[in-house]
Design an enzyme around this catalytic site. Structure first.
Site, PDB file in Angstrom:
ATOM      1  N   ILE A 143       0.874  -1.169   0.000  1.00 44.96           N
ATOM      2  CA  ILE A 143       0.000   0.000   0.000  1.00 44.96           C
ATOM      3  C   ILE A 143       0.913   1.220   0.000  1.00 44.96           C
ATOM      4  CG2 ILE A 143      -1.955  -1.122   1.123  1.00 44.96           C
ATOM      5  CD1 ILE A 143      -1.178   0.149   3.745  1.00 44.96           C
ATOM      6  N   ASP A 144       0.410   2.356  -0.447  1.00 38.06           N
ATOM      7  CA  ASP A 144       1.241   3.553  -0.583  1.00 38.06           C
ATOM      8  C   ASP A 144       1.869   3.955   0.747  1.00 38.06           C
ATOM      9  OD1 ASP A 144       0.532   3.664  -3.228  1.00 38.06           O
ATOM     10  OD2 ASP A 144      -0.951   5.258  -2.972  1.00 38.06           O
ATOM     11  N   ASN A 145       3.010   4.611   0.662  1.00 39.34           N
ATOM     12  CA  ASN A 145       3.685   5.088   1.875  1.00 39.34           C
ATOM     13  C   ASN A 145       2.777   5.992   2.702  1.00 39.34           C
ATOM     14  OD1 ASN A 145       5.891   3.762   0.854  1.00 39.34           O
ATOM     15  ND2 ASN A 145       7.020   5.602   0.289  1.00 39.34           N
TER      16      ASN A 145
END
Length: 506
Positions: free
Chosen positions: A266-268
């Site tokens: 998942i995105d940072n």
């Protein structure tokens, strides 16, 4: 000699080349998105240096690529990076510094890098520990933008007569020998002709050091660990930093002898449930479940405007560069993106205190009285999908500094989006390409810490395994507000209860 930007080379999918050899990217990184590299290299220029060939014991000595930046000596500091150790972690990331070398004299890799780049041994050892140093046996082919002289030099150093003398590449094709791998030990031997790429300024994640990682663990089994990932961290690391990651810090917090492995991303800037495998076998098993669509993910999204309920459909451009562009209409070879908005409720906009605590950026949204919390069933899993789709609906996520500026621009001028509902009809391909470039420029930079997005639930095997994250970061504002209201009510009740009772006689 002239110079050109690294961004222009990366944008064309090419690698830079200097005499005799110097490369910006290598074949082993084709699985890594170029978006982050494109943004970080926008301002960096590369100088093409003249060829210097030395014959020493029939070996070719190669010069390193140097960027047009004056770097400090080993004892000084620049951009928050002291050239002594990589720790303590700086609070901000500075401009990247990537050096490209071809070994001219075999020996331990640490000694060679220290000598060529004038860096302290402990600093280089830290870079190797962070996974910021790569090698390849043979340098990849230069880009189409290379000059005839550069091509001539490349052919010289990769000539069959030169390569056949190297025992290390016997039995390998040139393409196989050009693949890059991480250097894992400071004393690893590198022979003449080996290509090295050194990320002197790796991307840092200071938030890793502020987290109580044990408290973020949702479940531990023999096969996997479920983590409530904090925003502002990376799941498994980046190209130049595998040390400051959720997998590494969680492994240490749990005292595991074998490091945890990434099964999905998942995105940072997104928080919430991620599954980390404890064994290679289960890592493969979970990847299979994802391919077979047996893994279900639910998200909580904090949008800046109300989102319509039901299924939202777009089509995403198949280019692995951020921002991700999506279209209202189906376009050949573009990927289908679908999500289901299950709930949408009006909630308070996060307080300024909470926004500051989580590094939520002010992206210029005109009204900040209320936000809208949505529960979303992700039907197709594309990078940035929820962020890009909601922004395309005019309901960007709170704090999304990449997609909210574009959504605001489209609200002000609907014809700006060449893939939107009110797109223009262009006279030719050139006009459309210009419009696409201008539309991409309307997007901002990637958020530093948090946005209004949480992977709130993950389940697989028809719900046999199901896990939920804690309340998302923005609900802390609600808790604070509720506490203030309760205290206010209690205070009023106390004043009433202690007031003298007046009895009026009739």
């Amino acid at each position: 000699m002239g110079s050109m930007s690294l961004a222009s080379l990366l944008g064309s999918g090419c690698r830079s080349f200097i005499a005799p050899v110097g490369l910006v990217r290598t074949l082993a990184l084709t699985h890594v998105g170029l978006s982050e590299q494109l943004r970080s290299y926008q301002h960096v220029k590369v100088a093409w240096f003249s060829k210097k060939l030395k014959k020493k014991n029939k070996r070719v000595a190669c010069e390193s690529l140097k960027e047009e930046v004056t770097y400090p000596t080993a004892a000084s500091s620049v951009y928050g990076y002291p050239y002594t150790r990589l720790l303590p972690c700086p609070s901000q990331n500075g401009p990247p510094r990537v050096e490209h070398l071809v070994v001219s004299e075999g020996g331990p890799v640490l000694e060679y890098i220290c000598k060529k780049l004038d860096l302290p041994a402990q600093f280089v050892a830290d870079l190797i520990h962070f996974g910021a140093v790569y090698y390849a046996l043979v340098c990849p082919k230069p880009p189409p933008t290379a000059t005839p002289e550069q091509m001539r030099v490349y052919k010289e150093v990769t000539a069959p007569s030169v390569l056949k003398k190297r025992d290390s590449i016997k039995g390998k094709t040139v393409r196989e020998a050009q693949k890059t791998f991480r250097i894992t030990h400071a004393d690893q031997y590198v022979e003449d002709g080996t290509y090295l790429r050194v990320h002197v300024h790796p991307k840092r994640f200071p938030r890793c050091y502020d987290i109580d990682w044990k408290s973020r663990v949702i479940a531990v089994t023999e096969d996997f660990v479920v983590l409530d990932k904090p925003a502002g961290t990376t799941v498994g690391g980046t190209t130049d930093n595998i040390e400051e990651s959720c997998a590494t810090f969680t492994s240490r917090a749990l005292g595991l002898s074998t490091p945890l492995m990434t099964t999905h991303q998942i995105d940072n800037c997104t928080e919430g449930c991620v599954v980390l495998a404890r064994t290679k076998d289960y890592c493969s098993v979970f990847h299979g479940k994802i391919r077979e669509k047996k893994v279900k993910k639910l998200y909580l999204a904090l949008a800046a405007a109300p989102v319509p309920l039901g299924t939202i459909t777009h089509y995403m451009r198949p280019i692995n560069v951020a921002p991700r562009l999506i279209s209202e209409d189906s376009i050949e070879r573009w990927s289908l993106c679908q999500l289901e908005v299950m709930e949408c409720k009006k909630v308070p906009w996060p307080s300024s205190v909470i926004e500051e605590e989580y590094g939520v950026e002010d992206c210029g949204w005109p009204s900040k009285d209320y936000a809208y919390e949505c529960k979303i069933n992700l039907l197709t899993g594309k990078t940035h999908q929820i962020r890009a789709q909601l922004a395309a609906c005019g309901t960007p996520l709170v704090g999304d500094s990449m997609y909210m500026p574009a959504a605001i621009a489209e609200m002000e001028n609907p014809e700006l989006n060449p893939f939107g509902k009110h797109k223009k009809h262009y006279a030719g391909e050139n006009d459309e390409e210009i419009a696409v470039t201008e539309w991409m420029a309307r997007h901002g930079k990637e958020p530093i810490v948090a946005i209004g997005l949480q992977a709130c639930q993950i389940s697989w095997d028809d719900g046999e395994h199901s896990f939920e994250a804690r309340a998302p970061w923005w609900r802390e504002s609600w808790s604070s507000l509720e506490s203030d209201i309760i205290n206010m009510v209690k205070s009023k009740l106390y004043r009433i209860s202690t007031s003298p009772l007046k009895i009026v006689e009739q």
